[in-house]
Design a protein around this motif. Structure first.
Motif, short mmCIF file in Angstrom:
data_model
loop_
_atom_site.label_atom_id
_atom_site.label_comp_id
_atom_site.label_asym_id
_atom_site.label_seq_id
_atom_site.Cartn_x
_atom_site.Cartn_y
_atom_site.Cartn_z
N ALA A 100 0.83 -1.21 0.00
CA ALA A 100 0.00 0.00 0.00
C ALA A 100 0.86 1.25 0.00
N LEU A 101 1.92 1.26 0.81
CA LEU A 101 2.82 2.41 0.81
C LEU A 101 3.49 2.58 -0.54
N ALA A 102 3.92 1.45 -1.13
CA ALA A 102 4.59 1.53 -2.43
C ALA A 102 3.63 2.04 -3.51
N LEU A 103 2.38 1.55 -3.49
CA LEU A 103 1.41 2.00 -4.49
C LEU A 103 1.06 3.48 -4.28
N ALA A 104 0.92 3.89 -3.02
CA ALA A 104 0.61 5.30 -2.76
C ALA A 104 1.75 6.20 -3.21
N ALA A 105 3.00 5.78 -2.90
CA ALA A 105 4.14 6.57 -3.34
C ALA A 105 4.23 6.61 -4.86
N ALA A 106 3.99 5.45 -5.50
CA ALA A 106 4.04 5.40 -6.96
C ALA A 106 2.96 6.28 -7.58
N ALA A 107 1.73 6.24 -7.01
CA ALA A 107 0.65 7.09 -7.54
C ALA A 107 0.98 8.56 -7.37
N TRP A 108 1.54 8.93 -6.20
CA TRP A 108 1.90 10.33 -5.97
C TRP A 108 2.99 10.78 -6.95
N THR B 142 -7.12 11.04 -13.94
CA THR B 142 -6.05 10.13 -13.54
C THR B 142 -6.07 9.91 -12.02
N VAL B 143 -6.25 11.00 -11.26
CA VAL B 143 -6.30 10.87 -9.80
C VAL B 143 -7.47 10.01 -9.37
N HIS B 144 -8.65 10.25 -9.98
CA HIS B 144 -9.82 9.44 -9.61
C HIS B 144 -9.60 7.97 -9.95
N THR B 145 -8.96 7.71 -11.08
CA THR B 145 -8.69 6.32 -11.46
C THR B 145 -7.76 5.65 -10.45
N LEU B 146 -6.72 6.40 -10.04
CA LEU B 146 -5.79 5.83 -9.06
C LEU B 146 -6.45 5.65 -7.70
N ILE C 284 -9.53 4.98 -7.09
CA ILE C 284 -10.43 3.80 -7.12
C ILE C 284 -9.64 2.53 -7.43
N GLY C 285 -8.70 2.62 -8.37
CA GLY C 285 -8.01 1.42 -8.82
C GLY C 285 -6.97 0.91 -7.85
N THR C 286 -6.30 1.83 -7.12
CA THR C 286 -5.24 1.38 -6.21
C THR C 286 -5.78 0.49 -5.08
N PRO C 287 -6.88 0.86 -4.40
CA PRO C 287 -7.41 -0.06 -3.38
C PRO C 287 -7.83 -1.40 -3.96
#
Length: 484
Positions: A58-66, A192-196, A198-201
């Protein structure tokens, strides 16, 4: 000690001591109040691994999305600024050459305003504002125009969304303002932010479920090991754990545990054999003592009491030697090392031990200086056992020799007796082993002498073996020399 009644919450508040003073009572730990660390430790390994992997993921995905959103936003802003700057440079070039016409023809939607030295708008693109500059004079004065873009709200100018504006200077005090709408870019970033969001979780849940399944399959061999260990009973003759096919750490663990079980099984079998053999050896002298005493008591008038006492004494001495040998082996099995570690001069020990025997039978061939670390009493018992065994089966004489090599002290005891077949030379070191050949004349021995020799020598870090002396037998003992 009298205790005060419990408080309204049901917990004891204090205790009254014998002197009448209140003593603070130990607060009971309420169930369910364990700390988060305790709660975490009580969870299964599968849960902890999955939760840890999911948290890290989760941390890696959040950092990658940011990072992705930031890099994408910077790239789009840079691209928008570059297009606005290029159009502004083109207009500056036309203005400097005197070829600028009104309205300015631009085909990519860029909004351009040209201001003269008196801040009047002289040229614009179609649809542009001729009255109000996109960037006020105060804003242009606060930051020198150098082609860097800035955000400007497009609402006051009838343009939806923000604008990216670039300001450049031209000749004769003129200023060129180029602006591009940022609404489409902002909408793309928002999408893009909305997709991330919704898609990241969703991706995290899928990866967490995959981790749960993969970790479960990985830990399945360990669970099989646990079930296998639970099925092993103390009476099982063959106690082994299932070994997984994969050549991984669990395979190595199962192999190591099976090797440990094999050693425990061998040790248990050895102990059972020792108990059985000891009981068998004890039966004979005890039966002999009982028989002699029963006969003597049944016919006291014709009994030679001295002869009976001598027979009982002989069997008692046999029992004493057997008990002493068993206690020595038990001590060696428990320690696996000498009781004392001190320098022992084998030359003196060999000479003193040989002196206890008849010089015509035991001949000391050589005794070179050699010092080892260990227990002098245990090493003396080794020499005595070897010499007793050799004298008992020798034809005429026994040879004793001590030599020193670069790293070892070598003791050899040689007799000229019938010898031992090569196939049995290793077996005679087992406990209660006596051969059926002429060398088995043990004169009351229980077959523990050579077993004590081997265990003692091993405890001192050495080795012992038997070899052919042609004729006779030679026992060779190697002990490591003490460090200088």
């Amino acid at each position: 000690m009298a205790a005060d009644p419990p408080g309204p919450d049901g917990h004891e508040r204090s205790a009254r001591g014998p002197d009448g003073h209140d003593r603070p009572a130990v607060a009971a730990v309420a169930p369910g109040r364990a700390g988060p660390l305790v709660w975490w430790r009580r969870k299964s390994l599968r849960f902890r691994l999955t939760a840890t992997a999911s948290a890290v993921l989760a941390l890696a995905l959040a950092a990658a999305a940011w990072i992705l959103v930031g890099a994408l936003g910077r790239a789009l802003i840079s691209s928008t600024d570059e297009l606005a700057y290029q159009r502004a440079r083109e207009v500056v070039a036309l203005a400097d050459d005197g070829r600028l016409y009104d309205p300015i023809a631009v085909s990519d939607g860029t909004i351009i305003q040209v201001l003269d030295a008196r801040e009047r708008i002289t040229h614009i693109t179609l649809g542009g504002d001729r009255l109000v500059p996109l960037v006020s004079a105060r804003e242009r004065a606060s930051e020198p125009p150098d082609g860097r873009g800035r955000f400007v709200d497009g609402g006051p100018y009838g343009i939806p969304g923000p604008l990216r504006v670039v300001v450049l200077r031209a000749d004769h005090g003129r200023t060129v303002i180029a602006a591009r709408s940022f609404k489409d870019v902002a909408d793309s970033l928002t999408t893009t932010v909305h997709t991330l969001v919704i898609g990241t979780p969703v991706l995290l849940v899928l990866l967490g479920a995959a981790s749960w399944l993969i970790i479960g399959r990985t830990l399945r061999p360990i669970d099989e090991l646990r079930r296998g260990a639970a099925e092993i009973s103390g009476t099982a003759r063959e106690r082994r754990l299932p070994v997984p096919e994969a050549r991984d750490e669990v395979h190595e663990l199962a192999t190591t545990l099976n090797d440990m079980l094999a050693r425990l099984e061998a040790a248990g079998a050895s102990q059972r054999a020792l108990v059985s053999d000891a009981a068998h050896e004890l039966r004979s002298p005890l039966a002999s003592i009982r028989l002699q005493l029963e006969v003597a008591l049944g016919h006291p008038e014709g009994q030679e009491w001295r002869e009976t006492a001598e027979g009982v004494l002989e069997d008692t001495l046999r029992l004493s030697r057997l008990a002493e040998g068993l206690l020595t082996l038990a001590r060696l099995d428990e320690r696996r090392r000498p009781a004392r570690r001190e320098p022992v001069d084998l030359g003196e020990l060999v000479g003193a031990t040989a002196g206890r025997y008849d010089g015509t039978v035991v001949k000391l061939a050589a005794a070179e200086p050699a010092v080892v670390e260990g227990d002098a009493m245990d090493l003396g018992r080794v020499l005595v056992n070897l010499l007793d065994n050799a004298v008992r089966h020798a034809g005429a004489h026994v040879g004793l020799e001590l030599r020193a090599t670069a790293s070892d002290a070598v003791i050899t005891v040689t007799d000229d007796g019938p010898g031992i077949p090569e196939a049995d030379r290793e077996r005679v070191f087992n406990r209660f082993t006596r051969l059926d050949s002429a060398r088995s004349r043990d004169e009351g021995g229980a077959g523990l002498g050579l077993a004590i020799v081997r265990e003692t020598v091993r405890a001192h870090g050495g080795s012992v073996h038997l070899e052919d002396a042609s004729p006779g037998l030679r026992a060779v003992v190697r002990l490591p020399l003490a460090r200088a």
